[in-house]
Design an enzyme around this catalytic site. Structure first.
Site, PDB file in Angstrom:
ATOM      1  N   ARG A  36       0.830  -1.203   0.000  1.00  0.00           N
ATOM      2  CA  ARG A  36       0.000   0.000   0.000  1.00  0.00           C
ATOM      3  C   ARG A  36       0.866   1.256   0.000  1.00  0.00           C
ATOM      4  O   ARG A  36       0.639   2.187  -0.782  1.00  0.00           O
ATOM      5  CB  ARG A  36      -0.914  -0.020   1.229  1.00  0.00           C
ATOM      6  N   THR A  82     -12.328  -1.163  12.400  1.00  0.00           N
ATOM      7  CA  THR A  82     -12.880  -1.770  13.616  1.00  0.00           C
ATOM      8  C   THR A  82     -13.942  -2.788  13.193  1.00  0.00           C
ATOM      9  O   THR A  82     -15.136  -2.463  13.174  1.00  0.00           O
ATOM     10  CB  THR A  82     -13.484  -0.702  14.556  1.00  0.00           C
ATOM     11  N   THR A 117     -14.662   3.886  14.144  1.00  0.00           N
ATOM     12  CA  THR A 117     -15.969   3.733  14.781  1.00  0.00           C
ATOM     13  C   THR A 117     -15.887   2.750  15.941  1.00  0.00           C
ATOM     14  O   THR A 117     -15.416   1.620  15.773  1.00  0.00           O
ATOM     15  CB  THR A 117     -17.010   3.244  13.763  1.00  0.00           C
ATOM     16  N   CYS A 257     -19.275  -0.463   7.585  1.00  0.00           N
ATOM     17  CA  CYS A 257     -19.957   0.486   8.480  1.00  0.00           C
ATOM     18  C   CYS A 257     -21.353   0.014   8.863  1.00  0.00           C
ATOM     19  O   CYS A 257     -21.574  -0.426   9.984  1.00  0.00           O
ATOM     20  CB  CYS A 257     -20.043   1.860   7.804  1.00  0.00           C
ATOM     21  N   ARG A 328     -14.947  -5.545   1.461  1.00  0.00           N
ATOM     22  CA  ARG A 328     -15.068  -5.927   2.870  1.00  0.00           C
ATOM     23  C   ARG A 328     -16.529  -6.110   3.275  1.00  0.00           C
ATOM     24  O   ARG A 328     -17.369  -5.269   3.000  1.00  0.00           O
ATOM     25  CB  ARG A 328     -14.433  -4.865   3.769  1.00  0.00           C
TER      26      ARG A 328
END
Length: 421
Positions: A36, A82, A117, A257, A328
């Site tokens: 990355r 998270t 989060t 999320c 994801r």
């Protein structure tokens, strides 16, 4: 600005933040993934959130995988994922690791800001002890903390970092002001300071919980209207003519999320002796939508006199949302896995997804392109993600071959599909 800022984690959240701060002050972008970092040094962002020109605009931004390079900073912003574990419980390992990394280079007077989060009280009850343990410093005496929740929407080029209001908070009034002043330097939409870190944490976690519940409601409506043989999209179009009707649509709820954050809130609530009902009910309904879609596809196959065992099914889309590379927590995998339980042969096509990432995450081999010739092999096609690129496909060829077409996103012309969610 005299501060040197270190951004820990260069994903969808961290990279745009590092770029904006890197335009005005020395900024160190840190990530444990050498691939990355090397790609960013070369001017390439594989998430497509930042263009090469945008990366070049951050003249004070440097990238590193070496923790020792973080020593130069006095403000640390942690933006690591998270996730949840297989039991739907918060997985704080990335947060613990990032906190330990920062703690080992922390100096007196430094500020550590979290954007990941979390559940209310996580920063002070889970992260601060790690910072104190590995730094040898005392919280709110030697170092301070802040929390400013991220509001990044991957692939959204309209609602970007600088034009979304930023919630800010700090562990002391003085720290709160420093955190707020810091973000004001890059956030054009302005900031919204709150009284405590716990309030900021709670505000973030309910944003996506609210969306999750609203989507669960329309998903349940879709199931009801399916039984009643009513087109859900048409019903919603009609209802949305009222000024205060909320424009949510049914679908698979995934990503890092909306499909995750409610579990952080319910985990904390349960740890305090309260057992949430509405939030978990919405989560259960949304988590089962992939199974529901697969079962509906099988019913349609039978109705069209296709053999279910060995049926060839094409699933269009594996990313968690449209026009985005992020795979994801994609719930398209639930549709795929359920169809495989019926012994269907499933091809997956997604021009946005990275084939190596999909193989590593889900064990799937993406097809390079679906077969659209006269020897069409598919018995069913499931549109799972509404990528704009899918508009280029000729779905009429499918309908001519008596192929089942199931449109989860109400993306296609309804005259060519057998059913929409």
């Amino acid at each position: 600005m005299n501060d040197t800022i270190a951004v820990i984690g260069l994903g969808y959240v961290g990279l745009p933040l590092a770029v904006e701060f890197g335009k005005i002050t020395r900024t160190i972008g840190f990530d444990i993934r050498s691939l990355r970092v090397n790609e960013l040094i070369e001017g390439c962002d594989r998430t497509l959130e930042m263009t090469e020109k945008q990366l070049e605009s951050a003249g004070f931004l440097e990238y590193t995988t070496k923790a020792k390079d973080l020593c130069a900073a006095n403000i640390y912003i942690i933006t690591v994922p998270t996730p949840i574990d297989k039991y739907k419980r918060p997985d704080l390992v990335p947060l613990y690791n990032a906190s330990e990394t920062v703690a080992k280079v922390l100096s007196k007077g430094d500020i550590v800001i979290y954007e990941s989060t979390v559940f209310p009280s996580c920063t002070e009850e889970e992260c601060v002890p790690v910072l104190e343990k590995y730094s040898g410093l005392k919280f709110n005496v030697d170092f301070f903390c802040g929390y400013s929740p991220e509001r990044i929407n991957p692939s959204d080029k309209k609602h970007t970092l600088c034009n979304i209001v930023k919630i800010t908070s700090g562990s002391t009034p003085e720290a709160a002001k420093r955190v707020d002043d810091l973000y004001k330097t890059i956030i054009q939409a302005g900031t919204h300071p709150v009284s405590s870190i716990k309030v900021a944490e709670a505000a973030k976690v309910i944003e996506n919980s609210q969306r999750d519940l609203n989507i669960a409601f329309v998903n349940e409506l879709a199931k009801i209207f399916n039984i009643l043989e009513i087109d859900t999209a048409e019903v919603l179009d009609a209802a949305e003519t009222k000024w205060n009707f909320l424009p949510f649509r049914p679908g698979l709820v995934g990503g890092h999320c909306i499909g995750v954050d409610p579990y952080y809130l319910t985990y904390k609530a349960q740890s305090m002796g309260y057992h949430p009902q509405i939030i978990l009910s919405g989560r259960r309904l949304n988590d089962n939508m992939g199974m529901y879609v697969a079962n509906e596809v099988v019913k349609l196959l039978i109705r069209k006199e296709h053999k279910v065992y060995g049926a060839n099914v094409l699933v269009l889309g594996i990313t968690f949302k449209e026009n985005c590379t992020d795979i994801r927590n994609s719930r398209a995998i639930d549709v795929i896995n359920e169809l495989k339980k019926y012994e269907c042969n499933v091809d997956v096509y997604d021009p946005w997804a990275d084939a190596k990432e999909v193989k590593g995450e889900y064990g799937l081999e993406l097809v390079k392109s679906p077969t659209f010739d006269e020897k069409l092999k598919y018995d069913a096609v499931v549109l799972a993600v509404s990528h704009d690129k899918f508009k280029e496909l000729d779905f009429k060829k499918f309908s001519k071959k008596n192929v089942v077409i199931y449109d989860i996103k109400s993306f296609l012309d309804k005259t060519i599909v057998d059913k929409r969610l």
